[in-house]
Design an enzyme around this catalytic site. Structure first.
Site, PDB file in Angstrom:
ATOM      1  N   HIS B 239       0.875  -0.804   0.159  1.00 40.59           N
ATOM      2  CA  HIS B 239      -0.477   0.270  -0.207  1.00 40.59           C
ATOM      3  C   HIS B 239       0.840   1.255  -0.182  1.00 40.59           C
ATOM      4  CE1 HIS B 239      -2.865   2.955   1.871  1.00 40.59           C
ATOM      5  NE2 HIS B 239      -3.848   2.259   0.389  1.00 40.59           N
ATOM      6  N   ARG B 259      -6.420  10.438  -0.189  1.00 43.33           N
ATOM      7  CA  ARG B 259      -6.534  11.165  -0.955  1.00 43.33           C
ATOM      8  C   ARG B 259      -8.122  10.856  -1.913  1.00 43.33           C
ATOM      9  NH1 ARG B 259      -3.360   6.826  -3.451  1.00 43.33           N
ATOM     10  NH2 ARG B 259      -3.537   5.237  -1.228  1.00 43.33           N
TER      11      ARG B 259
END
Lengths: 259, 600, 249
Positions: B239, B259
């Site tokens: 990740h 995000r």
């Protein structure tokens, strides 16, 4: 394979009341000091039956004053046969409101009854039934004390209005300000009450269809977050208000007039 | 129970191993189908790694963008997975996940809502439309709690803190399982007609990982031992955003939702570097300037921000920035939402991120940027299963959730794991129950196999040697982190294999003290058996795939190779050795091919 | 990196008995108590029993009592203690001890079984379920619960009064009841259950559950008291009682 789920075996292993190392006892000690002094003072004031009015200021301990024997009669509901202090006619309302208040319950259960004295500190009493039985079952009537204290509040605001009315006409003194702040703080304390929050909208399951109640509930919820703060400052202020009026009426101090 | 009984025994139709989202959903389904079902989990119920999932579950419900449908979701999943996916799984997943989300709502999940009162959906990397049903940033917790409460309500039998160490077979069919209870050390034998493996991930073999201690890959070891096959093990997902500071929390996940909700990645020069890392494959649909990228959040007619490229791309980009000397003081990059969104919005949308940084790193994410870097996160590959039934090649053995491979191909899109759990968890339960119904004849639990399982479990408490399991684990993590990390080379992978062989020998010399009651050293020793199997599988597969694709990046073969794009790397255990062979992908039907190839 | 030696007093033992054992270990910058416990495991006491999973405050496994306060081991940073202070780590007191820091929390799983599930009414005509953000927010706060059971541990009703365990569900489950009670679509009335079987009346709202909640859920103010208020309307409100007697609803 499993231990008895409802059993407790560490209690005997570590036989201390608490393993806490911080000064957890400060909080209950402060509550005993403050709340205890207030109760003693309030009882003394109520028994005194004197020095509660210094025109145009009426002490909140005697407001509304409901007996004909009052130094300043708000509403003569009780005739001359009432020969006790008129404070007893009304003090049971704010007294009852605070005694059944969700915040004060926490405060005195912890400090006066030691149930528990602090978090993760062992209860003082051996057995415990909480609020399931008399007399603590009576805590459930808190919302009626809330309604009644709204009535008292109306009188306190009225007193604050009257505090602008001097013999010489319209004016304002330090006492006027003291009474205004007193009424305001008690209003904040009353409206931030958990019962009030419930009655204003907390009882609903869906807010979407009741936008007015929802915004009322949100406002009350925000006040409610500071209920403890309002509880203490309104308590202290109401005491100081009485002290102020008392000193005026005894002639020890003089009221400062703004205009 | 009497002390002289060597082990407890239980008998069921379906035994589900693992109580995360997939295991719970499988058990609920099997039980609803009328099978006598039990759920076994290594921790307490409700603590499985699913609680760590943050951002949401992907489902093309079209609540926010009505243009969204299963075809778009299918296309996103396939493209995100670099076409290595099992197309049928991707199709079923895209088609069924909306129903699974609605089912959770029916069972009491409180998803965030749209203005119209429907389930709200958020943007995530690789998804064309805002598609992730979510609850703030704690969607996994909501999913597991909802399933847990539903299971409890249905009276499902659960054996908590129970670790299965061996599956027992009757001929080629599964017939039982041997394990022990962690609190007491009590041995247990389950007689069962079918087993659903839902044991989750394998991240605990790496040093910087978002995974909890449970993610040791038990299901991978059980499956290999039972004769099942693994695929795509080399495509392990790192990740892009894990915490990097302080050292004790390094690796803890920072949700992609940051995000999705407007956060951007910047380097030490304050540049939004993702614009420099847009691969050709995604050029057409990715914004190449900040203005368009920022406008995309509000209007999907713009091309999407490169901050939300698939995870493998972002992880590699961060890795390159740090290597080029443009990293933060602690070796990450900045993830900044503080300067882009109001504090109230951040606290409301990302409450647990706010909490996590505040309490663990003394960072207020509404005021300062976060420092983030890649962290070992998810096993894209796993046990090879039939798409429709989740059956492995071993009769009676099913697998669902992270432990099963195929759906995600070479790289998983964020949000596709939670929906994977419930879509294929349900299918596993359903088909396991059907398998049990169709079964004829009697199954026996072979005493010899049980005895071998018991001996394996007890060896570390009876052995003689002076090796410390904690030291072996730390060394294995160091090895996997440095040699089988995000960027790989043949030399390093070969070295890793040699080291793994040494760890195996060291593990044989471990002796634990302190008896069998809740003894973590003993538990770790047994978990290490699985971690070593996993580490070897990943390393061998990584050595085999001589190209870079998705989660698998080879420094010596930096490009994707079309030849390798047509095969899965398949692993099997043969005579105690793990064998590797590339095998062709399933052929995709033409109508689906068209969907994937379509330019948007 | 700033490293310092710390002294830990950790409870070692099982239901039969035990004692606090002192360990001296190195603590690095940014460490939490769980890191230090792990360091003890790795170097000095491999068999030191402790539950943990996520190490990020999300799973609620590593509940214990640090210097007498119920807390999560993974969310208690070492730099919150005075340097040189001996840190005491004990298992949760309210639940039976298994070994060292691990306790048998099955009390909570037994109580969970007593709460009836969510039961929604019929769907909207268009086949959807409509709920609005303002309606789900109250429930969402309670669903942040990670079931660390610290609130159950600290609650004096069962912590100090063993005999109340059968009749008292504890703060965690009052929260669950409140969530369902306030759910806009739930059709099941749980007030009787809360009052009688779950023993809400035992709670004297002394708020320790709220104080220890690692998720900062306002258990007392937002769950328990509103539930108490709803029960007042149902059972203890004389006016409501009177109105019902004369047939007004």
């Amino acid at each position: 394979m499993k231990n008895e789920p409802f059993g407790n075996q560490r209690g005997e292993v570590i036989p201390r009341a608490t393993l806490r190392t911080d000064a957890w006892w400060i909080e209950p000690a402060l509550v005993i000091l403050l709340l205890g002094s207030f109760v003693v003072y309030a009882t003394w004031v109520a028994l005194q039956n004197a020095h509660y009015y210094a025109a145009p200021y009426l002490s909140p301990f005697y407001s509304p004053c409901l007996a004909t024997s009052c130094q300043h009669v708000t509403w003569p509901l009780f005739g001359s046969w009432w020969n006790l202090s008129p404070a007893f006619l009304i003090l049971w309302v704010p007294g009852g409101f605070r005694a059944t208040c969700y915040y004060y319950r926490k405060a005195y259960y912890r400090s006066f009854l030691g149930s528990p004295p602090g978090c993760a500190v062992r209860d003082v009493a051996k057995s415990y039934t909480g609020e399931t039985r008399f007399p603590f079952l009576l805590q459930n009537i808190h919302r009626y004390f809330f309604w009644l204290s709204l009535v008292i509040l109306a009188f306190l605001w009225w007193d604050a209005v009257l505090a602008f009315r001097f013999k010489s006409g319209f004016g304002m003194g330090v006492g006027t300000l003291v009474l205004l702040v007193n009424a305001a703080l008690l209003t904040l304390y009353s409206l931030s009450c958990h019962s009030c929050r419930h009655l204003c909208g907390g009882h609903l399951d869906a807010f979407h269809t009741r936008p007015a109640k929802y915004s009322l509930w949100r406002t009350m919820s925000r006040l409610n977050e500071r209920h403890m703060l309002f509880a203490w400052i309104s308590l202290i202020w109401v005491g100081l208000t009485d002290v102020y009026v008392r000193l005026l009426s005894m002639g020890i101090i003089r009221d400062l007039r703004f205009f | 129970m009497a002390a002289d009984v060597k082990y407890q025994t239980h008998e069921y139709d379906v035994l589900v191993i693992g109580a995360g989202g997939a295991g719970l959903r499988a058990a609920i389904e099997a039980s609803a189908q009328g099978a006598r079902t039990a759920l076994v989990c290594k921790s307490l119920l409700g603590k499985a790694h699913t609680v760590m999932a943050e951002g949401g579950m992907a489902a093309a419900m079209g609540n926010v963008w009505k243009e969204d449908n299963w075809q778009v979701h299918f296309r996103d999943t396939m493209r995100g997975g670099k076409m290595l996916n099992n197309w049928r799984m991707a199709q079923l997943h895209a088609q069924e996940s909306p129903d699974r989300v609605l089912e959770l709502e029916e069972w009491g999940a409180l998803f965030d809502r749209t203005k119209a009162g429907l389930i709200s959906q958020r943007d995530f990397g690789g998804h064309r439309y805002a598609r992730l049903a979510h609850i703030g940033d704690r969607t996994g917790l909501e999913l597991i709690r909802t399933l847990q409460q539903h299971a409890v309500h249905k009276g499902l039998e659960v054996h908590m803190e129970c670790n299965i160490q061996r599956l027992v077979k009757d001929g080629n069919r599964v017939s039982g399982a041997v394990g022990y209870f962690r609190p007491t050390g009590q041995l247990v034998v389950f007689k069962t007609k079918a087993v659903v493996l839902a044991t989750g991930g394998i991240g605990k073999s790496w040093k910087f990982t978002s995974n909890s201690w449970e993610c040791t890959g038990d299901g991978i070891r059980l499956a290999l031992d039972a004769g099942a096959e693994l695929i795509d093990m080399e495509c392990h997902q790192f990740h892009p955003t894990g915490m990097v500071w302080p050292p004790s929390v390094r690796g803890i996940l920072v949700t992609e939702g940051v995000r999705g909700d407007g956060g951007t990645l910047t380097n030490s020069e304050g540049k939004r570097f993702m614009f420099n890392y847009i691969p050709d494959f995604f050029k057409a649909e990715t914004a190449d300037n900040e203005k368009e990228a920022d406008a995309w959040y509000e209007d999907k007619k713009n091309r999407r921000t490169p901050d939300l490229l698939p995870r493998d791309e972002v992880a590699r980009a961060i890795n390159s920035e740090v290597k080029a000397g443009r990293g933060t003081p602690h070796g990450g990059v900045y993830l900044d939402i503080a300067s882009r969104r109001p504090a109230d919005y951040i606290r409301k949308r990302l409450p647990s991120m706010y909490h996590q940084f505040k309490e663990l790193a003394d960072v207020d994410i509404t005021k300062e940027p976060m420092e983030v870097g890649p962290t070992c996160h998810y096993m894209n590959g796993g046990i090879r299963v039939d798409a429709d039934s989740t059956a492995t090649c071993v009769p009676g053995l099913f697998a669902a959730g992270e432990v099963a491979g195929g759906l995600h191909g070479a790289n998983r899109l964020g949000g596709n794991s939670l929906s994977d759990l419930v879509v294929f968890g349900r299918r596993a339960g359903l088909y396991a129950a059907q398998y049990v119904k169709s079964l004829s004849g009697k199954l026996t639990v072979d005493a010899g196999q049980v005895e071998a399982g018991v001996q394996g479990i007890l060896r570390p408490v009876q052995g003689k040697g002076n090796e410390n399991p904690y030291a072996v684990h730390a060394d294995l993590q160091e090895c996997m982190q440095s040699l089988v990390g995000i960027i790989r080379t043949e030399g390093e992978l070969k070295k890793a294999l040699e080291e793994i062989a040494v760890f195996k020998q060291r593990l044989g010399r471990v002796t634990v003290e302190g008896g069998r009651a809740f003894n973590p050293a003993w538990h770790l020793t047994l978990d290490l058996l699985a971690m070593l199997a996993v580490s070897e599988a990943v390393t061998r597969a990584a050595l085999e795939r001589k190209e870079s694709r998705g989660g698998h990046t080879r420094d010596d073969y930096p490009k994707a190779d079309p030849k390798w794009g047509k095969v899965n790397v398949v692993l099997r255990r043969k005579n105690d050795e793990i064998s590797v062979s590339p095998e062709p992908l399933l052929e995709m039907p033409d109508d689906l091919k068209k969907l994937v190839e379509e330019k948007q | 990196m700033a490293a310092s030696e710390v002294t830990m007093r950790v409870w070692r033992g099982d239901a039969k008995g035990g004692a606090f054992t002192e360990y001296r270990v190195q603590s690095q910058e940014g460490m939490v108590v769980l890191d230090v416990i792990h360091a003890i495991q790795a170097t000095q006491a491999g068999d030191l029993a402790v539950r943990w999973n996520c190490k990020a405050g999300k799973c609620g496994s590593c509940s214990a009592e640090i210097n007498g306060k119920p807390r999560l081991l993974c969310m208690t940073r070492m730099n919150t203690f005075t340097p040189g202070e001996t840190i005491t780590v004990a298992p949760m007191k309210t639940f039976p001890l298994i070994r060292d820091l691990a306790t048998d929390v099955s009390f909570n799983y037994e109580k969970a079984k007593t709460i009836p599930a969510f039961r929604p009414g019929p769907k909207e005509p268009d086949g959807t379920r409509r709920m609005f953000q303002e309606d789900v927010e109250r429930g969402q706060e309670f669903r942040k619960c990670i079931e660390c059971f610290l609130c159950q541990d600290v609650c004096h009703v069962i912590r100090d009064h063993e005999d109340n365990k059968p009749a008292f569900a504890g703060p965690r489950f009052f929260m669950r009841l409140a969530e369902l009670e306030m759910h806009p679509l739930d059709t099941h009335d749980r007030k009787e259950l809360a009052r009688v079987k779950a023993g809400l009346g035992f709670c004297n709202i002394t708020k320790c559950c709220t104080e220890v909640c690692p998720e900062h859920i306002h258990i007392t103010d937002n769950a328990i008291i509103p539930l108490k208020e709803r029960i007042v309307t149902e059972y203890y409100d004389p006016v409501v009682w009177l109105l019902r007697k004369i047939g007004v609803r």
